[in-house]
Scaffold this motif. Structure first.
Motif: not given
Length: 139
Positions: A25-31, A52-53
């Motif tokens: 999977m490809l994941a990105i950090q998100w707020c 809260g990331l």
């Protein structure tokens, strides 16, 4: 030939990216507070300062933003020529990731790319990008 270095999959800042790759999977950090994608990863949201990331899976399609073909060897694990590209995620074009492509494929700005993973010598799955070729693209 020497093996390329493997990523530290449990790094506190980037571990979520590498752990997602281990699941293809490809994941990105998100707020989680203001719903902002946060890239490059950091301990706080640059918009709202929340800590809260979380890591979220994102679509693995992108477009070529820029690229360069490397002809001078910098590490024997990376035989030349190879191409270093910057790809912009299709769903989040302001997020750009670095891609390593073997050889010197014929790339063009805006060309569609797809995410996949490939195992390194240590068995760690590494995020990779490849051009999407189909008759509609004329490639």
């Amino acid at each position: 030939m020497t093996d390329a270095p493997s990523p530290v999959v449990d790094d506190p800042d980037t571990g979520g990216f590498w752990q997602a790759a281990q699941r293809d999977m490809l994941a990105i950090q998100w707020c989680e507070a203001c719903d902002l994608p946060v890239h490059l990863p950091r301990p706080q949201c640059p918009r709202c300062a929340s800590d809260g990331l979380a890591w979220r899976e994102v679509d693995g399609t992108a477009t070529v933003y820029s690229w360069a073909v490397v002809h001078h060897p910098v590490h024997r694990a990376f035989p030349v020529p190879y191409t270093v590209a910057l790809v912009a995620l299709a769903a989040h074009p302001t997020i750009r990731l670095v891609a390593h492509l073997d050889g010197a494929p014929p790339l063009r700005e805006g060309q569609r790319m797809r995410f996949f993973t490939r195992s390194d010598a240590a068995g760690v799955l590494l995020p990779q990008w490849a051009p999407i070729t189909d008759s509609a693209e004329g490639v």
